[in-house]
Design an enzyme around this catalytic site. Structure first.
Site, PDB file in Angstrom:
ATOM      1  N   CYS A  42      -1.108   8.754   7.075  1.00  0.00           N
ATOM      2  CA  CYS A  42      -2.429   8.413   6.554  1.00  0.00           C
ATOM      3  C   CYS A  42      -3.373   8.094   7.717  1.00  0.00           C
ATOM      4  CB  CYS A  42      -2.323   7.198   5.648  1.00  0.00           C
ATOM      5  SG  CYS A  42      -1.309   7.456   4.185  1.00  0.00           S
ATOM      6  N   CYS A  75       8.269   3.131   5.650  1.00  0.00           N
ATOM      7  CA  CYS A  75       7.441   3.102   4.451  1.00  0.00           C
ATOM      8  C   CYS A  75       8.294   3.122   3.203  1.00  0.00           C
ATOM      9  CB  CYS A  75       6.462   4.266   4.432  1.00  0.00           C
ATOM     10  SG  CYS A  75       7.249   5.864   4.308  1.00  0.00           S
ATOM     11  N   CYS A  99      -3.458   4.679   9.422  1.00  0.00           N
ATOM     12  CA  CYS A  99      -2.190   4.252  10.014  1.00  0.00           C
ATOM     13  C   CYS A  99      -1.674   5.232  11.062  1.00  0.00           C
ATOM     14  CB  CYS A  99      -1.157   4.037   8.913  1.00  0.00           C
ATOM     15  SG  CYS A  99      -1.670   2.794   7.715  1.00  0.00           S
ATOM     16  N   CYS A 127       0.842  -1.194   0.000  1.00  0.00           N
ATOM     17  CA  CYS A 127       0.000   0.000   0.000  1.00  0.00           C
ATOM     18  C   CYS A 127       0.880   1.248   0.000  1.00  0.00           C
ATOM     19  CB  CYS A 127      -0.927  -0.020   1.223  1.00  0.00           C
ATOM     20  SG  CYS A 127      -2.102   1.344   1.275  1.00  0.00           S
ATOM     21  N   CYS A 128       1.906   1.274   0.852  1.00  0.00           N
ATOM     22  CA  CYS A 128       2.829   2.421   0.872  1.00  0.00           C
ATOM     23  C   CYS A 128       3.531   2.566  -0.479  1.00  0.00           C
ATOM     24  CB  CYS A 128       3.868   2.258   1.978  1.00  0.00           C
ATOM     25  SG  CYS A 128       3.267   2.572   3.657  1.00  0.00           S
TER      26      CYS A 128
HETATM   27  S1  SF4 Z   1       0.640   4.742   5.620  1.00  0.00           S
HETATM   28 FE1  SF4 Z   1      -1.071   3.236   5.592  1.00  0.00          FE
HETATM   29  S2  SF4 Z   1      -2.687   4.027   4.243  1.00  0.00           S
HETATM   30 FE2  SF4 Z   1      -0.785   5.239   3.915  1.00  0.00          FE
HETATM   31  S3  SF4 Z   1       0.164   4.321   2.161  1.00  0.00           S
HETATM   32 FE3  SF4 Z   1       1.083   3.316   3.948  1.00  0.00          FE
HETATM   33  S4  SF4 Z   1      -0.210   1.525   4.436  1.00  0.00           S
HETATM   34 FE4  SF4 Z   1      -1.327   2.796   2.952  1.00  0.00          FE
END
Ligand code: SF4
Length: 245
Positions: free
Chosen positions: A203, A231, A206, A121-122
């Site tokens: 985000c 990340c 998170c 996701c990141c």
């Molecule tokens: S911080 Fe969380 S929502 Fe944002 S990109 Fe990473 S996993 Fe996805």
């Protein structure tokens, strides 16, 4: 109690650290004219850096990642900055086809299910847009500080990323109290979520508020081991950690 009430402290050497941060920015702006960007997470440190850039008229672009999962307060801060400083903030968003495919396959809450899915996701929402932001640029500026976590103890003022770009961390030697002292004394804009015990804001899925005495990073990816809390935005041997975006 506001974040300013909680954290604003004047500490010895503050004026010197401000002057040094400004000198780092001024030198970087000259050396990388037209090819340098502040990659702002919109966190407190980055708001200080934007203020230094704008207040001193430095030729450094301002850009951020809008992951699609930010708090409304964070998104609103972009427009507030543009109006306050009369500047444009470049906004980089993830590719919608990649987001749709990922969410269809893994769900909206995939990040909680495994480290691999969280990092995927990141990758889609942060790393790919960051690569577009940095494309054709020779230098970028971050708000990393040495005291932010155990991993950040070696943050240098001048660094290189994995692609060989110059990477400047002008607040490397600042304390959290310094950051809030600068914000308080200069009337710097900041995310109102900082007033809700969220020192590190990323985000929405998170990020959570922290309790008194908890490490600041406890509010980010709190379900993971400390060592996994990256990340990938800052991944070289000396800085294996994530930005507060
Ligand atoms: S911080 Fe969380 S929502 Fe944002 S990109 Fe990473 S996993 Fe996805």
């Amino acid at each position: 109690m506001s974040a300013i009430d909680l954290y604003n402290r004047a500490t010895p050497g503050f004026d010197g650290r401000v002057a040094h941060a400004l000198a780092v920015l001024q030198s970087a702006a000259v050396d990388h004219a037209g090819r340098i960007v502040q990659a702002t997470s919109l966190g407190a440190e980055d708001m200080v850096i934007t203020d230094l850039i704008a207040r001193n008229g430095l030729a450094i672009d301002i850009a951020t990642l809008e992951t699609g999962t930010l708090h409304a307060e964070t998104v609103a801060l972009i427009g507030r900055m543009e109006e306050h400083y009369d500047l444009r903030v470049e906004v980089y968003r993830p590719r919608q086809d990649e987001v749709i495919t990922f969410v269809r396959a893994n769900g909206e809450e995939a990040m909680y299910r495994s480290l691999e899915l969280r990092k995927a996701c990141c990758g889609i929402r942060k790393l790919e847009p960051l690569s577009r932001m940095l494309n054709a640029r020779s230098a970028w500026i971050t708000g990393l500080r040495r005291e932010q976590s155990n991993h950040r103890g070696v943050v240098p003022f001048n660094d290189r990323d994995d692609a060989g770009r110059a990477k400047f961390n002008p607040l490397a030697d600042w304390s959290w109290n310094d950051v809030w002292h600068y914000i308080a004394t200069n009337g710097v804009l900041y995310n109102p979520l900082h007033d809700q015990f969220m020192p590190s804001i990323g985000c929405a899925p998170c990020t959570r508020a922290i309790a008194v005495g908890e490490d600041f990073r406890a509010g980010r990816w709190w379900w993971e081991d400390e060592a996994a809390k990256e990340c990938g935005l800052h991944v070289n041997p000396s800085q294996a950690q994530g930005v507060a975006a």
